[in-house]
Every structure is written in C-alpha cells, then in structure tokens.
Design an enzyme around this catalytic site. Structure first.
Site, short mmCIF file in Angstrom:
data_model
loop_
_atom_site.label_atom_id
_atom_site.label_comp_id
_atom_site.label_asym_id
_atom_site.label_seq_id
_atom_site.Cartn_x
_atom_site.Cartn_y
_atom_site.Cartn_z
N GLU A 42 8.29 -58.83 -83.99
CA GLU A 42 7.23 -59.71 -83.30
C GLU A 42 6.99 -61.22 -83.88
O GLU A 42 7.00 -61.12 -85.11
CB GLU A 42 6.05 -59.31 -83.15
CG GLU A 42 5.01 -59.89 -82.20
CD GLU A 42 3.66 -59.35 -82.11
OE1 GLU A 42 2.80 -59.85 -81.27
OE2 GLU A 42 3.22 -58.63 -83.02
N LYS A 110 4.10 -61.49 -73.59
CA LYS A 110 3.15 -60.49 -73.73
C LYS A 110 1.96 -60.43 -72.72
O LYS A 110 1.20 -61.70 -72.88
CB LYS A 110 2.74 -60.60 -75.28
CG LYS A 110 1.79 -59.53 -76.05
CD LYS A 110 1.66 -60.00 -77.42
CE LYS A 110 1.04 -58.79 -78.00
NZ LYS A 110 0.47 -59.07 -79.52
N CYS A 144 4.39 -55.53 -79.14
CA CYS A 144 3.31 -54.96 -80.19
C CYS A 144 2.02 -54.13 -79.44
O CYS A 144 1.96 -53.03 -79.06
CB CYS A 144 2.92 -56.11 -80.84
SG CYS A 144 2.01 -55.65 -82.60
#
Length: 266
Positions: A42, A110, A144
């Site tokens: 990430e 994200k 994540c």
C-alpha cells in the site's frame, strides 16, 4: 500456472524517488526470476506523510507512469497501491494494475478509509468495486482496511474474480487479525487471496510516534491453505499458483453455488 512475486519492503516515508528506485530493483529481480506479476504494498510510492503527499499530488501521475514504464521495460505486470490526484484535486489511495506492456488495466480507489488513523481527513474515498480481466483470470482489487469488509470481496467474486489482490500497510498489534481475515476471505469466496504488506517502522513525529508494520505477506489458495507467507523482514517472495484450482475446489465443495443470493442482497 502463474508466477507471482510479492514485494514486502519498508516504504520510504515522503521520498518518492527512493521508493521508485526500490521498485525498479524489485521489478528487475522479479522479471529475472520469471514472474508474471509483481505485487507491491500500500502507498508504495510515497508512504503516509499527508503533508508531503498533498504537495506531491501533481507529481503522482508521473510516479504511476514510472511504474508503468518499469512494467513495459521488464515485460512483467505490476500492481500496487499508490497516491493519485482526483479530478476534484484531492488525494486518493489508488490500486493500479499495469500489464506486461505497461498499459493500465485497472484502477481502484480504496472504499473503506481507516478512521482510527484519520485517513478520511486526507483521502477521497472510492465509490465502486473493481474487478478486471487478465490473461490469468479475473482479478478483484482491494486495499488494506478493506480486508475487514467481506461484502467487497463477495461482490468481486460475483463479478467473476478468481484472485483477490490486497496491497496493505497492516501494523502491530493486529497480526492475528491479518492472518485470520486473509484466510477467511479466500475460504468464503473459494478463490486465491494475494496479500502484500509493508514491513519496517514508519515514524510520524514526536507527537504521534511510530507504526511498526509486521510484514507477513501471504498467498492463500481456494481451500484456505497458506501457499507462502513471509516473516517480518523485507523480502521478495516467489511463488507459483494454479488459477484452475478455483474451479476444482468449487466442484468438490459447492459452497459458492449454494449461497442464497436471493435472500442476501449486497
């Protein structure tokens, strides 16, 4: 068969040049090892210094272009999460997948922002799930904190994904959560799960302290078996997987076919 390289490394905070140099070394090593895909963690080009990232937004596209050029030069697909400037001028935490010709095949922003670290103050959230076709099969993208939200992976699998890829920066003390959730996402969707984590220490200044990333990048197969797992040290994991195993597992255990999609609407 598909050859993977998982690049677990300590991302240099607020130093895109250093990170791109490291990624260039990793791309050369992965290509020389015969890998089809290099997976990066990430925010692999900048880390999480949001003051630096805000100032660096206009150069973010150049960073992505540099990774694209590495993919083309080494004839290897490369994916990972990196800084991106949105149309509204905000920062985004965005998964990119470049194929072996250096062409951008997919972008995913994200969806779930990590409020514990106030990510929502600095990042514009994505608004859609993303899965995409590759020569190895359809891949679902996530980043994540998304790992804790199973609906995303269900939606990707319903769209045809047989592999899920998750660049991450997961820190101590949540190693047990990481290992349990990665396996769970693979088992419940009966697909491969490729999780690439940062390692090392990120300093946030005297008022905040440090974050210790625990590594343990891993690949889990559709049975939920761990194919490969790193320690906490920096490394380039090499592993071969068989995407056809997904259909074989589903034919032996029909959990995917037996789901009640008529009752549970995502």
């Amino acid at each position: 068969m598909m050859q993977l390289s998982l690049a677990q490394f300590e991302v240099a905070r607020a130093d895109a040049a250093a990170n791109l140099a490291r990624i260039a070394e990793l791309a050369a090593e992965a290509s020389a090892a015969g890998s089809d895909l290099l997976c990066l963690p990430e925010m692999c080009t900048t880390g999480f210094d949001w003051a630096y990232n805000r100032a660096h937004l206009d150069a973010a596209a150049d960073d992505a272009a540099a990774v694209s050029a590495l993919a083309k030069a080494h004839g290897i697909a490369i994916c990972g999460s990196m800084l991106e400037r949105t149309d509204s001028g905000n920062a985004a935490n965005c998964f990119h997948y470049f194929d072996a010709r250096g062409e951008l095949c997919a972008r995913y922003r994200k969806l779930h922002l990590f409020t514990l670290f106030h990510e929502e103050r600095h990042v514009e959230a994505g608004e859609q799930c993303v899965s995409f076709e590759t020569e190895f099969g359809r891949i679902g993208a996530a980043i994540c904190y998304d790992l804790r939200f199973p609906e995303l992976f269900r939606r990707n699998t319903e769209a045809g994904a047989i592999l899920q890829v998750l660049p991450a920066a997961f820190p101590h003390p949540r190693l047990d959560h990481w290992r349990s959730l990665v396996r769970a996402r693979a088992i419940e969707n009966q697909n491969y799960f490729i999780a690439i984590n940062q390692c090392g220490v990120e300093g946030h200044g005297s008022s905040v302290g440090e974050t210790q990333y625990f590594g343990h990048s891993m690949v889990v197969d559709p049975w939920g078996e761990i194919v490969v797992e790193a320690s906490e040290e920096a490394c380039l994991l090499q592993v071969e997987i068989d995407p056809s195993l997904v259909s074989k597992v589903r034919s032996k255990l029909s959990a995917w076919e037996d789901r009640r999609g008529d009752l549970f609407h995502l």
